[in-house]
Design a protein around this motif. Structure first.
Motif, PDB file in Angstrom:
ATOM      1  N   SER A 174      32.651  54.533  23.893  1.00 50.35           N
ATOM      2  CA  SER A 174      34.465  54.145  25.039  1.00 50.35           C
ATOM      3  C   SER A 174      33.662  53.546  25.977  1.00 50.35           C
ATOM      4  N   SER A 175      32.695  53.136  26.356  1.00 49.10           N
ATOM      5  CA  SER A 175      31.837  52.514  27.331  1.00 49.10           C
ATOM      6  C   SER A 175      32.383  50.649  27.485  1.00 49.10           C
ATOM      7  N   ILE A 176      32.927  50.173  28.745  1.00 45.77           N
ATOM      8  CA  ILE A 176      33.507  48.640  28.616  1.00 45.77           C
ATOM      9  C   ILE A 176      32.694  48.277  29.696  1.00 45.77           C
ATOM     10  N   GLU A 177      32.643  47.104  28.089  1.00 47.49           N
ATOM     11  CA  GLU A 177      31.623  46.465  27.760  1.00 47.49           C
ATOM     12  C   GLU A 177      31.687  45.004  28.398  1.00 47.49           C
ATOM     13  N   GLY A 178      33.345  44.246  28.820  1.00 47.22           N
ATOM     14  CA  GLY A 178      33.182  43.457  29.203  1.00 47.22           C
ATOM     15  C   GLY A 178      34.871  42.975  29.585  1.00 47.22           C
ATOM     16  N   VAL A 179      35.338  42.370  30.264  1.00 44.00           N
ATOM     17  CA  VAL A 179      37.307  41.703  30.132  1.00 44.00           C
ATOM     18  C   VAL A 179      36.665  40.290  30.100  1.00 44.00           C
ATOM     19  N   LEU A 180      38.383  40.069  29.537  1.00 43.91           N
ATOM     20  CA  LEU A 180      38.951  38.816  29.999  1.00 43.91           C
ATOM     21  C   LEU A 180      39.781  38.936  30.537  1.00 43.91           C
ATOM     22  N   ILE A 181      39.705  37.530  31.566  1.00 45.89           N
ATOM     23  CA  ILE A 181      40.687  37.628  32.521  1.00 45.89           C
ATOM     24  C   ILE A 181      41.702  36.611  32.476  1.00 45.89           C
ATOM     25  N   PRO A 182      42.745  35.848  31.817  1.00 52.49           N
ATOM     26  CA  PRO A 182      43.640  34.806  32.132  1.00 52.49           C
ATOM     27  C   PRO A 182      43.384  33.862  33.460  1.00 52.49           C
ATOM     28  N   ALA A 183      42.905  32.891  34.102  1.00 50.38           N
ATOM     29  CA  ALA A 183      42.638  32.118  34.870  1.00 50.38           C
ATOM     30  C   ALA A 183      43.869  31.367  35.005  1.00 50.38           C
ATOM     31  N   GLY A 184      44.691  31.452  34.841  1.00 44.09           N
ATOM     32  CA  GLY A 184      45.977  30.376  34.926  1.00 44.09           C
ATOM     33  C   GLY A 184      46.713  31.677  36.282  1.00 44.09           C
ATOM     34  N   THR A 185      47.957  30.869  36.846  1.00 39.96           N
ATOM     35  CA  THR A 185      48.737  31.370  37.875  1.00 39.96           C
ATOM     36  C   THR A 185      50.441  31.960  36.902  1.00 39.96           C
ATOM     37  N   SER A 186      50.974  32.554  37.738  1.00 37.67           N
ATOM     38  CA  SER A 186      52.465  33.145  36.713  1.00 37.67           C
ATOM     39  C   SER A 186      53.402  32.261  38.118  1.00 37.67           C
ATOM     40  N   THR A 187      54.923  32.030  38.671  1.00 36.60           N
ATOM     41  CA  THR A 187      55.524  31.696  38.895  1.00 36.60           C
ATOM     42  C   THR A 187      56.567  33.147  39.072  1.00 36.60           C
ATOM     43  N   VAL A 188      56.647  33.311  40.263  1.00 33.10           N
ATOM     44  CA  VAL A 188      57.432  34.385  40.872  1.00 33.10           C
ATOM     45  C   VAL A 188      58.203  34.231  41.208  1.00 33.10           C
ATOM     46  N   TYR A 189      59.424  35.736  42.556  1.00 30.31           N
ATOM     47  CA  TYR A 189      60.495  34.922  43.343  1.00 30.31           C
ATOM     48  C   TYR A 189      59.622  36.663  44.121  1.00 30.31           C
ATOM     49  N   ASP A 190      58.754  35.868  45.867  1.00 30.32           N
ATOM     50  CA  ASP A 190      58.601  36.477  46.261  1.00 30.32           C
ATOM     51  C   ASP A 190      59.207  36.889  47.700  1.00 30.32           C
ATOM     52  N   GLN A 191      59.895  38.335  47.176  1.00 33.51           N
ATOM     53  CA  GLN A 191      60.278  39.630  48.615  1.00 33.51           C
ATOM     54  C   GLN A 191      60.343  38.399  50.253  1.00 33.51           C
ATOM     55  N   ILE A 192      59.536  38.812  50.395  1.00 38.18           N
ATOM     56  CA  ILE A 192      59.244  38.447  52.269  1.00 38.18           C
ATOM     57  C   ILE A 192      59.112  37.021  51.795  1.00 38.18           C
ATOM     58  N   LEU A 193      58.672  36.188  50.978  1.00 40.23           N
ATOM     59  CA  LEU A 193      59.151  34.528  51.784  1.00 40.23           C
ATOM     60  C   LEU A 193      60.110  34.048  51.564  1.00 40.23           C
ATOM     61  N   GLY A 194      60.434  34.747  50.925  1.00 40.21           N
ATOM     62  CA  GLY A 194      62.344  34.354  49.969  1.00 40.21           C
ATOM     63  C   GLY A 194      62.648  32.669  49.077  1.00 40.21           C
ATOM     64  N   THR A 195      60.559  32.808  47.910  1.00 37.64           N
ATOM     65  CA  THR A 195      60.812  30.693  47.761  1.00 37.64           C
ATOM     66  C   THR A 195      59.903  31.830  46.939  1.00 37.64           C
ATOM     67  N   ASN A 196      60.043  30.835  45.730  1.00 35.85           N
ATOM     68  CA  ASN A 196      59.002  31.225  44.348  1.00 35.85           C
ATOM     69  C   ASN A 196      57.748  30.376  44.720  1.00 35.85           C
ATOM     70  N   ILE A 197      57.047  31.538  44.176  1.00 35.19           N
ATOM     71  CA  ILE A 197      55.463  30.717  44.171  1.00 35.19           C
ATOM     72  C   ILE A 197      54.460  31.505  43.206  1.00 35.19           C
ATOM     73  N   ARG A 198      53.551  30.829  42.889  1.00 29.36           N
ATOM     74  CA  ARG A 198      52.790  30.598  42.032  1.00 29.36           C
ATOM     75  C   ARG A 198      51.644  31.477  42.927  1.00 29.36           C
ATOM     76  N   ARG A 199      51.135  32.570  41.380  1.00 27.10           N
ATOM     77  CA  ARG A 199      49.861  33.772  41.940  1.00 27.10           C
ATOM     78  C   ARG A 199      49.434  33.270  40.950  1.00 27.10           C
ATOM     79  N   PRO A 200      48.120  34.031  41.202  1.00 29.42           N
ATOM     80  CA  PRO A 200      47.195  34.533  40.020  1.00 29.42           C
ATOM     81  C   PRO A 200      47.753  35.418  39.071  1.00 29.42           C
ATOM     82  N   PHE A 201      47.436  35.880  38.126  1.00 27.39           N
ATOM     83  CA  PHE A 201      47.607  37.411  37.504  1.00 27.39           C
ATOM     84  C   PHE A 201      47.361  38.229  37.652  1.00 27.39           C
ATOM     85  N   LEU A 202      45.991  38.413  38.442  1.00 21.99           N
ATOM     86  CA  LEU A 202      45.325  39.885  39.006  1.00 21.99           C
ATOM     87  C   LEU A 202      45.141  39.092  40.318  1.00 21.99           C
ATOM     88  N   HIS A 203      46.047  40.263  41.524  1.00 17.90           N
ATOM     89  CA  HIS A 203      45.647  40.049  42.075  1.00 17.90           C
ATOM     90  C   HIS A 203      45.793  41.229  42.818  1.00 17.90           C
TER      91      HIS A 203
END
Length: 478
Positions: free
Chosen positions: A393-422
């Motif tokens: 059960s030891s954690i020895e590494g993690v693979l993380i995608p380097a891309g971004t996803s397009t989502v609707y931001d409720q605060i800005l009111g527009t679609n923005i691109r964000r990293p998968f991890l933020h």
């Protein structure tokens, strides 16, 4: 007549000579032994601390792979698309010409296969395959009636564990719809497939710390020459401990986003707190877990990971954050891969600049249609954190995608691109809770209470958003 006790046993000499009667012995407070010649000099004291553990901070991982954005609510909610095509696993055969696409009656599984659809039926246990025409579809019982193209029926197939997916439809010339839909959908002979999505949520938690020094200690000056991990150097007084408290707190801000767990109300005795889902928990729940990756298995084991990524988002560029042993395993695996062979090396994420990749601590390689950038993750090597855990059960590494996803931001009111991890932190025009610090007490210029001390307070409220966790891979030991 004698006088007790006697003082002044130190007898001065008329010349600069080292005698057993004219020097001070600092390691004998009682003054009983003045014959020790080795203690005649003052001890040599090093003012500068020895950095025996090097750079002790662990933060920086999230700054490399994600971003930080404000939020105003107690919860962050995001939606992720489901797959486009119609497919079912674990199907059963009530008869040789009927298929139950939802034998467990799962509430989130619906029969959306319309009559006259053409389907592929796969039997993983035997390897049998049959293409069939759907003649009837019941949306209540989730049972479809089929007619195979090249078989009389499916009597040779295993009764359970089948896979079914739709690949098209077929109608006769000039025909009207003759096959029907029964069950909940009786108004039309077609089943309209409404796009569905999966909704996820996470909640920020409040992280706090405090350093306290009383007024008396502030008056006892003791300077120490230091060089801290945040880049400052020079002499510090009691603020040396405050500086380390701040550095430790900044590490906690990242560690809670990596290790955080939601409270399971069914079993946990914790009351009044919700917890937060960290990176490891998100991948365990919604991502991919690879157990026992070693160099001995070589490219075969790594290719299995690639095949699994093909079934998910197939994001081209990915980053590998590994502990020392797993990093060495990758080095051994790639030892035979030189530039220009077996896919070679790649630095696309860094504008094809090897120097830029190396300056950031990454080494790149390409396998199949994927680019990977590998670096060590200090958090997994440090003996005070995950570096102290090995084996099961030891954690020895993690693979993380380097891309971004397009989502609707409720605060800005527009679609923005964000990293998968933020990271999301609480903030508004009135208060920014990304990283707060303030002084209380009556010492050190605070003057906010009658407390004879200075309190340095630290606070943050944040959580991690792990989008598209199906593209992440967690490497675990055996």
């Amino acid at each position: 007549m004698s006088l007790t006790p006697q003082f002044g046993k130190i007898v001065p000499s008329q010349s600069q000579q080292l005698l057993d009667s004219n020097y001070l012995q600092f390691n004998d407070p009682a003054g009983a032994d003045f014959s020790s010649f080795a203690q005649q000099y003052l001890p040599e004291i090093y003012e500068q601390e020895v950095e025996r553990y090097g750079n002790r901070t662990l933060s920086g991982f999230l700054r490399m792979v994600g971003a930080e954005m404000p939020m105003t609510s107690d919860q962050v909610i995001w939606s992720e698309q489901n797959r486009l095509h119609i497919a079912y696993d674990g199907c059963t055969l009530p008869s040789s010409l009927t298929i139950d696409v939802n034998p467990t009656a799962a509430a989130d599984v619906q029969n959306v296969i319309s009559p006259n659809s053409t389907i592929v039926v796969l039997d993983p246990a035997t390897g049998l395959e049959a293409k069939c025409l759907v003649t009837d579809s019941n949306t209540t019982t989730n049972v479809i009636t089929i007619q195979p193209y090249t078989l009389n029926n499916l009597s040779t197939f295993t009764a359970s564990g089948l896979k079914v997916f739709v690949y098209g439809s077929e109608y006769a010339k000039g025909s009207s719809v003759t096959n029907g839909v029964t069950g909940a959908n009786t108004g039309d002979q077609f089943i309209s497939v409404e796009p569905s999505f999966q909704q996820y949520a996470n909640s920020p938690i409040i992280v706090r710390s405090k350093y306290v020094v009383n007024g008396s200690d502030m008056a006892q000056i003791g300077w120490v020459e230091i060089a801290t991990e945040d880049g400052s150097s020079g002499y510090l007084w009691y603020l040396k401990a405050e500086s380390e408290t701040r550095l430790r707190f900044e590490d906690y801000l990242e560690m809670v986003c990596v290790e955080g767990e939601k409270v399971d109300g069914a079993v946990s005795p914790i009351i009044g707190l919700k917890g937060t889902q960290g990176l490891f928990a998100a991948i365990e729940e919604r991502g991919n877990v690879n157990v026992g990756f070693t160099a001995a298995a070589g490219l075969t084991a790594f290719d299995d990971i690639l095949k699994n990524l093909d079934t998910q988002g197939a994001i081209e560029e990915n980053m590998l954050f590994l502990n020392r042993q797993t990093s060495l395993d990758f080095d051994d695996m790639l030892a035979a891969i030189s530039s220009g062979s077996s896919g070679g090396t790649a630095y696309g994420l860094f504008e094809n600049s090897e120097e830029m990749a190396l300056n950031l601590g990454f080494s790149g390689f390409r396998r199949g249609s994927y680019d990977f950038y590998k670096t060590d993750w200090k958090y997994l090597n440090d003996a005070s954190t995950r570096g102290a855990i090995n084996g099961i059960s030891s954690i020895e590494g993690v693979l993380i995608p380097a891309g971004t996803s397009t989502v609707y931001d409720q605060i800005l009111g527009t679609n923005i691109r964000r990293p998968f991890l933020h990271v999301r932190y609480r903030a508004s025009q009135a208060d920014d809770r990304r990283m707060k610090s303030w002084l209380t007490g009556s010492a050190g210029g605070a003057f906010t209470s009658t407390l004879d001390a200075m309190e340095v307070n630290f606070l943050s409220e944040r959580c991690l958003v792990t989008q598209a966790a199906n593209n992440f891979v967690l490497f675990k030991g055996v």
